[in-house]
Design an enzyme around this catalytic site. Structure first.
Site, PDB file in Angstrom:
ATOM      1  N   SER A 230       4.227   9.511   6.127  1.00  0.00           N
ATOM      2  CA  SER A 230       2.936   8.835   6.129  1.00  0.00           C
ATOM      3  C   SER A 230       1.965   9.499   5.167  1.00  0.00           C
ATOM      4  O   SER A 230       1.853  10.719   5.129  1.00  0.00           O
ATOM      5  CB  SER A 230       2.358   8.864   7.553  1.00  0.00           C
ATOM      6  OG  SER A 230       1.147   8.159   7.625  1.00  0.00           O
ATOM      7  N   GLY A 268       4.306   4.366   5.627  1.00  0.00           N
ATOM      8  CA  GLY A 268       4.000   5.153   4.442  1.00  0.00           C
ATOM      9  C   GLY A 268       3.158   4.424   3.422  1.00  0.00           C
ATOM     10  O   GLY A 268       2.890   4.955   2.339  1.00  0.00           O
ATOM     11  N   PRO A 302       3.653  -0.838   8.721  1.00  0.00           N
ATOM     12  CA  PRO A 302       2.389  -0.334   8.174  1.00  0.00           C
ATOM     13  C   PRO A 302       1.399   0.015   9.275  1.00  0.00           C
ATOM     14  O   PRO A 302       1.243  -0.728  10.241  1.00  0.00           O
ATOM     15  CB  PRO A 302       1.882  -1.508   7.328  1.00  0.00           C
ATOM     16  CG  PRO A 302       2.482  -2.721   7.987  1.00  0.00           C
ATOM     17  CD  PRO A 302       3.834  -2.274   8.471  1.00  0.00           C
ATOM     18  N   GLY A 303       0.755   1.150   9.124  1.00  0.00           N
ATOM     19  CA  GLY A 303      -0.316   1.542  10.041  1.00  0.00           C
ATOM     20  C   GLY A 303      -1.605   1.707   9.268  1.00  0.00           C
ATOM     21  O   GLY A 303      -2.485   0.853   9.293  1.00  0.00           O
ATOM     22  N   ARG A 304      -1.686   2.810   8.506  1.00  0.00           N
ATOM     23  CA  ARG A 304      -2.923   3.105   7.771  1.00  0.00           C
ATOM     24  C   ARG A 304      -3.237   2.031   6.733  1.00  0.00           C
ATOM     25  O   ARG A 304      -4.403   1.839   6.389  1.00  0.00           O
ATOM     26  CB  ARG A 304      -2.848   4.487   7.120  1.00  0.00           C
ATOM     27  CG  ARG A 304      -1.981   4.594   5.908  1.00  0.00           C
ATOM     28  CD  ARG A 304      -2.076   5.970   5.235  1.00  0.00           C
ATOM     29  NE  ARG A 304      -1.486   6.998   6.079  1.00  0.00           N
ATOM     30  CZ  ARG A 304      -2.200   7.935   6.703  1.00  0.00           C
ATOM     31  NH1 ARG A 304      -3.520   7.958   6.574  1.00  0.00           N
ATOM     32  NH2 ARG A 304      -1.607   8.845   7.440  1.00  0.00           N
ATOM     33  N   CYS A 380     -17.973  23.751  20.662  1.00  0.00           N
ATOM     34  CA  CYS A 380     -18.275  25.179  20.528  1.00  0.00           C
ATOM     35  C   CYS A 380     -17.228  25.946  19.729  1.00  0.00           C
ATOM     36  O   CYS A 380     -17.356  27.159  19.564  1.00  0.00           O
ATOM     37  CB  CYS A 380     -18.408  25.804  21.921  1.00  0.00           C
ATOM     38  SG  CYS A 380     -19.827  25.186  22.846  1.00  0.00           S
ATOM     39  N   TYR A 409      -5.585   7.051  12.431  1.00  0.00           N
ATOM     40  CA  TYR A 409      -5.348   8.282  13.192  1.00  0.00           C
ATOM     41  C   TYR A 409      -6.648   9.063  13.396  1.00  0.00           C
ATOM     42  O   TYR A 409      -6.736  10.249  13.122  1.00  0.00           O
ATOM     43  CB  TYR A 409      -4.284   9.145  12.497  1.00  0.00           C
ATOM     44  CG  TYR A 409      -3.002   8.386  12.282  1.00  0.00           C
ATOM     45  CD1 TYR A 409      -2.137   8.156  13.345  1.00  0.00           C
ATOM     46  CD2 TYR A 409      -2.668   7.858  11.036  1.00  0.00           C
ATOM     47  CE1 TYR A 409      -0.962   7.426  13.163  1.00  0.00           C
ATOM     48  CE2 TYR A 409      -1.508   7.124  10.851  1.00  0.00           C
ATOM     49  CZ  TYR A 409      -0.658   6.914  11.920  1.00  0.00           C
ATOM     50  OH  TYR A 409       0.492   6.185  11.746  1.00  0.00           O
TER      51      TYR A 409
END
Length: 435
Positions: A230, A268, A302-304, A380, A409
């Site tokens: 990816s 990818g 496909p994701g991104r 913190c 993501y």
């Protein structure tokens, strides 16, 4: 603009929006409410009016609690689907739910013809809750808990991946009617930011035994899958992976197995120039190795590609410190929240100032002196540092910082560390028509 029509896969966006939002099943509204988003209003606007839309949302917040929020541009999703259909008309997208499961986003993709790959029972349940049929889901996790396999059998998800002997035995025991895709390891991961090869995919010497085991178990191996990794992968990696997949098809035929009819080329893909070169490489390899397979179904994960540029994140400056020329700012989202992508997805984020409190006449502070700045997240932990030595104009507490390209993501992988609840960040919906 209201009467403007854009055609995507033969669908009118006005109808898509109605079916996606106005006609959403109760489960969609419930899922939206669970994610802190109880309004499903879609605001139509021109492409260059997205910032004005965000400012209008911020203006409503000036008198109340200034929480971070997302804007999802559904018009960008339509544009990306157009690009996919033009560049890879014979490759059916199965969106990777893990990347960003925002309900209106998934519903929009479904309305435009996308199917889905899920990695767990929870993701399958979520997709089904949106009214999407199980036939449109691939359970694309090569190593699944037995309880998840039992659930897949129960709801009718009948296509999954495998790359080990034990996985065959689990599927034979709990879901023998499920068809299989043999996940192979590409020999070249394309220098991807997030390579998949170290964890998944059969090695060349494992392919024949895994085919034999499935055959002996009387399971149907319908095809082959792979994933080159990816994020900014070398598109030439598809060439070798598709050639290797062809060899698996030939091996299965030599063994007398049922004719394979599915090729899953994985993910990818990144929108922009990388997608253009990737699509060219994929088409070249398919022509070379699978031109004589008219019955072959080719899918991708496909994701991104669909998620990354469709989402913009708005954060508030909650603290400031001056040390000489250095400006240090604290914002109300960070590495334990949406910006976890900096650590786990190796992403590079960019920030745009919106001086909604200190300089309303010049929101982007055009022409102002720039200062080297550090932007911290709210927790913190000193690790929670979003940007270092990043040059921005002088800003003040209660000004805003905007982060584009924040759909991949991000919120999906955020935590509630220190009590900062990433899952409660609201998503506002816009439909930006091309200028």
């Amino acid at each position: 603009m209201a009467g403007q029509t854009v055609i995507v896969s033969g669908l009118n966006p006005a109808a898509i929006l109605q079916s996606t939002i106005g006609g959403a099943p109760p489960s969609t509204a419930a899922a939206a409410a669970e994610n802190g988003d109880t309004t499903r209003k879609v605001v139509p606007l021109s492409k260059d009016a997205l910032q004005d839309f965000m400012v209008s949302i911020i203006t409503q917040k000036l008198q109340g609690e200034k929480k971070p929020f997302y804007v999802l541009d559904l018009g960008e999703v339509v544009s990306l689907m157009d690009q996919w259909n033009v560049a890879l008309p014979n490759v059916r997208p199965f969106y990777a739910v893990k990347c960003n499961p925002e309900p209106s986003f998934l519903s929009m993709l479904a309305a435009m013809g996308s199917n889905f790959v899920c990695a767990s029972r929870a993701e399958i349940e979520y997709v089904l809750s949106l009214g999407i049929s199980p036939e449109r889901i691939v359970f694309a996790n090569p190593c699944k808990p037995e309880s998840d396999i039992i659930f897949a059998e129960k709801v009718g998800v009948n296509l999954t991946t495998y790359d080990s002997e034990d996985e065959v035995y689990k599927i034979k025991k709990h879901h023998p009617k499920c068809e299989l895709l043999l996940r192979i390891k590409p020999m070249n991961d394309g220098n991807a930011r997030c390579p998949m090869g170290p964890k998944y995919g059969a090695l060349p010497e494992e392919i024949e035994p895994l085919l034999r085991i499935a055959q002996a178990s009387r399971l149907t191996v319908s095809g082959v899958s792979f994933h080159i990794g990816s994020g900014d992968a070398d598109s030439n990696a598809y060439l070798g992976a598709i050639a290797a997949a062809k060899q698996v098809f030939e091996t299965a035929a030599k063994f007398g197995m049922s004719k394979m009819n599915v090729l899953d080329i994985g993910g990818g893909f990144t929108s922009g120039h990388q997608f253009t070169t990737a699509a060219t490489a994929v088409k070249s390899a398919l022509q070379q190795h699978f031109s004589n397979e008219p019955e072959l179904t080719i899918i991708a994960e496909p994701g991104r590609f669909f998620a990354e540029t469709a989402f913009t994140l708005a954060t508030t400056i909650i603290g400031k410190r001056v040390r000489g020329d250095l400006r240090e700012y604290w914002i109300n989202d960070g590495l334990y929240g949406s910006m976890n992508c900096v650590l786990y997805d190796h992403a590079t984020v960019t920030a745009t100032p919106l001086a909604c409190m200190s300089n309303r006449v010049n929101l982007n502070c055009s022409g102002s002196k720039m200062f080297p700045s550090t932007i911290f997240g709210p927790t913190c932990d000193a690790l929670d540092t979003v940007l270092r030595d990043y040059h921005v104009p002088e800003l003040q507490v209660n000004d805003w910082v905007i982060f584009p390209n924040m759909g991949a993501y991000t919120k999906a992988a955020g935590s509630n560390f220190n009590g900062f609840n990433t899952s409660a960040i609201v998503t506002h919906l816009a439909y930006a028509y091309p200028s």
